[in-house]
Motif scaffolding. Structure first.
Motif, mmCIF file in Angstrom:
data_model
loop_
_atom_site.group_PDB
_atom_site.id
_atom_site.type_symbol
_atom_site.label_atom_id
_atom_site.label_comp_id
_atom_site.label_asym_id
_atom_site.label_seq_id
_atom_site.Cartn_x
_atom_site.Cartn_y
_atom_site.Cartn_z
ATOM 1 N N ALA A 123 22.819 -15.702 3.885
ATOM 2 C CA ALA A 123 21.865 -16.414 3.023
ATOM 3 C C ALA A 123 20.767 -15.457 2.576
ATOM 4 O O ALA A 123 19.598 -15.614 2.934
ATOM 5 C CB ALA A 123 21.267 -17.612 3.770
ATOM 6 N N PRO A 124 21.116 -14.452 1.779
ATOM 7 C CA PRO A 124 20.148 -13.402 1.430
ATOM 8 C C PRO A 124 18.970 -13.880 0.595
ATOM 9 O O PRO A 124 17.939 -13.203 0.536
ATOM 10 C CB PRO A 124 20.998 -12.387 0.652
ATOM 11 C CG PRO A 124 22.158 -13.187 0.132
ATOM 12 C CD PRO A 124 22.443 -14.211 1.178
ATOM 13 N N GLY A 125 19.083 -15.053 -0.027
ATOM 14 C CA GLY A 125 17.986 -15.542 -0.859
ATOM 15 C C GLY A 125 16.949 -16.356 -0.109
ATOM 16 O O GLY A 125 15.875 -16.646 -0.649
ATOM 17 N N ILE A 126 17.249 -16.728 1.118
ATOM 18 C CA ILE A 126 16.310 -17.541 1.897
ATOM 19 C C ILE A 126 15.165 -16.678 2.405
ATOM 20 O O ILE A 126 15.366 -15.563 2.881
ATOM 21 C CB ILE A 126 17.037 -18.244 3.052
ATOM 22 C CG1 ILE A 126 17.870 -19.411 2.505
ATOM 23 C CG2 ILE A 126 16.059 -18.749 4.104
ATOM 24 C CD1 ILE A 126 18.611 -20.194 3.543
ATOM 25 N N ARG A 127 13.953 -17.213 2.298
ATOM 26 C CA ARG A 127 12.754 -16.493 2.723
ATOM 27 C C ARG A 127 12.075 -17.253 3.870
ATOM 28 O O ARG A 127 12.037 -18.482 3.856
ATOM 29 C CB ARG A 127 11.777 -16.345 1.556
ATOM 30 C CG ARG A 127 12.338 -15.507 0.395
ATOM 31 C CD ARG A 127 11.540 -15.759 -0.866
ATOM 32 N NE ARG A 127 11.710 -17.136 -1.338
ATOM 33 C CZ ARG A 127 10.834 -17.769 -2.111
ATOM 34 N NH1 ARG A 127 9.714 -17.173 -2.476
ATOM 35 N NH2 ARG A 127 11.067 -19.015 -2.501
ATOM 36 N N LEU A 128 11.536 -16.501 4.799
ATOM 37 C CA LEU A 128 10.812 -17.083 5.926
ATOM 38 C C LEU A 128 9.357 -16.627 5.894
ATOM 39 O O LEU A 128 9.080 -15.459 5.623
ATOM 40 C CB LEU A 128 11.433 -16.668 7.260
ATOM 41 C CG LEU A 128 12.896 -17.038 7.505
ATOM 42 C CD1 LEU A 128 13.303 -16.627 8.909
ATOM 43 C CD2 LEU A 128 13.129 -18.535 7.301
ATOM 44 N N ALA A 129 8.454 -17.551 6.168
ATOM 45 C CA ALA A 129 7.036 -17.232 6.324
ATOM 46 C C ALA A 129 6.635 -17.686 7.728
ATOM 47 O O ALA A 129 6.870 -18.826 8.113
ATOM 48 C CB ALA A 129 6.196 -17.950 5.270
ATOM 49 N N ILE A 130 6.026 -16.781 8.483
ATOM 50 C CA ILE A 130 5.690 -17.047 9.881
ATOM 51 C C ILE A 130 4.205 -17.368 9.996
ATOM 52 O O ILE A 130 3.354 -16.673 9.453
ATOM 53 C CB ILE A 130 6.040 -15.839 10.770
ATOM 54 C CG1 ILE A 130 7.551 -15.556 10.687
ATOM 55 C CG2 ILE A 130 5.622 -16.097 12.207
ATOM 56 C CD1 ILE A 130 8.436 -16.705 11.117
ATOM 57 N N ARG A 131 3.913 -18.438 10.719
ATOM 58 C CA ARG A 131 2.532 -18.813 11.046
ATOM 59 C C ARG A 131 2.308 -18.630 12.542
ATOM 60 O O ARG A 131 3.208 -18.889 13.346
ATOM 61 C CB ARG A 131 2.273 -20.280 10.677
ATOM 62 C CG ARG A 131 2.395 -20.590 9.197
ATOM 63 C CD ARG A 131 1.090 -20.393 8.471
ATOM 64 N NE ARG A 131 1.184 -20.874 7.094
ATOM 65 C CZ ARG A 131 0.863 -22.105 6.714
ATOM 66 N NH1 ARG A 131 0.444 -22.980 7.618
ATOM 67 N NH2 ARG A 131 0.948 -22.461 5.448
ATOM 68 N N HIS A 132 1.105 -18.203 12.903
ATOM 69 C CA HIS A 132 0.773 -18.061 14.322
ATOM 70 C C HIS A 132 0.686 -19.435 14.967
ATOM 71 O O HIS A 132 0.111 -20.363 14.410
ATOM 72 C CB HIS A 132 -0.555 -17.327 14.482
ATOM 73 C CG HIS A 132 -1.020 -17.245 15.898
ATOM 74 N ND1 HIS A 132 -0.371 -16.488 16.848
ATOM 75 C CD2 HIS A 132 -2.059 -17.844 16.535
ATOM 76 C CE1 HIS A 132 -0.993 -16.622 18.009
ATOM 77 N NE2 HIS A 132 -2.019 -17.437 17.856
ATOM 78 N N LEU A 133 1.251 -19.549 16.165
ATOM 79 C CA LEU A 133 1.302 -20.826 16.870
ATOM 80 C C LEU A 133 0.366 -20.799 18.064
ATOM 81 O O LEU A 133 0.401 -19.888 18.893
ATOM 82 C CB LEU A 133 2.731 -21.093 17.357
ATOM 83 C CG LEU A 133 2.987 -22.411 18.072
ATOM 84 C CD1 LEU A 133 2.802 -23.584 17.128
ATOM 85 C CD2 LEU A 133 4.386 -22.422 18.667
ATOM 86 N N THR A 134 -0.486 -21.816 18.147
ATOM 87 C CA THR A 134 -1.346 -21.990 19.315
ATOM 88 C C THR A 134 -0.599 -22.847 20.337
ATOM 89 O O THR A 134 0.471 -23.391 20.042
ATOM 90 C CB THR A 134 -2.657 -22.684 18.912
ATOM 91 O OG1 THR A 134 -2.373 -24.027 18.503
ATOM 92 C CG2 THR A 134 -3.345 -21.932 17.783
ATOM 93 N N PRO A 135 -1.126 -23.005 21.558
ATOM 94 C CA PRO A 135 -0.430 -23.835 22.555
ATOM 95 C C PRO A 135 -0.295 -25.297 22.156
ATOM 96 O O PRO A 135 0.528 -26.014 22.705
ATOM 97 C CB PRO A 135 -1.323 -23.690 23.795
ATOM 98 C CG PRO A 135 -2.032 -22.411 23.621
ATOM 99 C CD PRO A 135 -2.276 -22.287 22.151
ATOM 100 N N THR A 136 -1.110 -25.758 21.213
ATOM 101 C CA THR A 136 -1.045 -27.148 20.777
ATOM 102 C C THR A 136 -0.050 -27.293 19.631
ATOM 103 O O THR A 136 -0.051 -26.501 18.694
ATOM 104 C CB THR A 136 -2.430 -27.628 20.301
ATOM 105 O OG1 THR A 136 -3.373 -27.436 21.353
ATOM 106 C CG2 THR A 136 -2.388 -29.100 19.930
#
Length: 302
Positions: A123-136
């Protein structure tokens, strides 16, 4: 009010306005001009016979009527979207969807390299964006669609979310090689004599310190950091000790001069889960992505 004569596009505008509390930002969110959003707000005020948002200083505050509409309208729009998406034929090979995933740095370091390698193939066209996760758990961000998935360790998961086990993990102690207090086996007295680095991840107390407190014991924590990667490098070049998730510790030990020890007490394992909004169980694209996240784990790529 006759729903058949009501422009449902106005509900998208109202949802964006209630989310942003700002006409300009709502226009950007909707890819519309600012005058178009202002005009839509005027129509909404007339149709609903309520100001909906009023200016207070530099911000716009929703009226009680607007607040009462916010959650039902957002839920209705998401249900329509999910219903329509359920009928789509999702093709990962041609999809150009963007997914936002909230993870800890542990999950990002362990999961994302093999996942991105797989996506590059299928799936070369799929993009991921990562967000920082807190314990909540980021419940509000999941509810309003800002985040598609959260992957981490959560103690309380509301019923409106779907949870799937991603991994079971244990802890190990990491010391630099040739550490002056290291031997073949780390006993509890040895552990307590060490000076510790703690990766807090936004928590006020971790599993190790909770167990020690229950036994009337205490370790000396002289350095805290939110980041596992920095922790490993600091431990590798100092006399500090760090308790790390075992699989992450084993990866670091391949790259850095570290030696690993089992904890001198049994904390058992802890579980990391993939969390999504239950309403999106019929979202073919999201369910496909979840399957990939699970499969890279099960495939031994980690």
């Amino acid at each position: 009010m006759n729903i058949y004569s009501f422009d449902l596009n106005l509900l998208r505008v109202l949802d964006a306005l209630l989310h942003e509390r700002n006409v300009s930002r709502a226009a950007q969110r909707l890819a519309l001009s600012q005058p178009a959003v202002s005009n839509a707000l005027g129509r909404l005020r007339e149709l609903l016979d309520d100001p909906l948002l009023v200016r207070v200083g530099r911000t716009m505050q929703p009226t009680p009527r607007a607040l009462s509409l916010e959650t039902p309208i957002r839920d209705a729009l998401r249900q329509i979207e999910h219903t329509l998406n359920a009928g789509d034929c999702f093709d990962p090979a041609t999809s150009r969807q963007r997914f936002v995933i909230a993870v800890t740095d542990y999950v990002e370091l362990i999961c994302m390299p093999p996942l991105m390698a797989r996506l590059a193939e299928v799936a070369p066209g799929i993009r991921l964006a990562i967000r920082h996760l807190t314990p909540t758990l980021p419940a509000e961000a999941l509810d309003n669609g800002e985040i598609d998935l959260a992957v981490g360790r959560f103690l309380d998961i509301p019923a409106r979310f779907h949870s799937r086990c991603w991994a079971s993990e244990t802890l190990q102690v990491a010391l630099r090689k040739r550490h002056p207090h290291a031997s073949e086996r780390l006993e509890l007295d040895d552990f307590l004599r060490l000076r510790h680095l703690w990766v807090h991840g936004g928590q006020t107390r971790g599993m190790v310190d909770q167990w020690l407190e229950e036994q009337g014991l205490q370790r000396e924590v002289v350095y805290t950091t939110p980041n596992y990667l920095q922790a490993a490098h600091i431990v590798a070049s100092s006399d500090l000790a760090a308790v790390l998730p075992a699989q992450l510790a084993q990866q670091f030990a391949k790259l850095l001069p570290l030696q690993l020890f089992d904890l001198p007490f049994d904390l058992g394992s802890f579980q990391l889960d993939i969390i999504s909004v239950a309403q999106r169980e019929r979202d073919a694209a999201l369910q496909w992505l979840i399957a990939q996240i699970v499969s890279v784990r099960q495939g031994g790529a980690l």
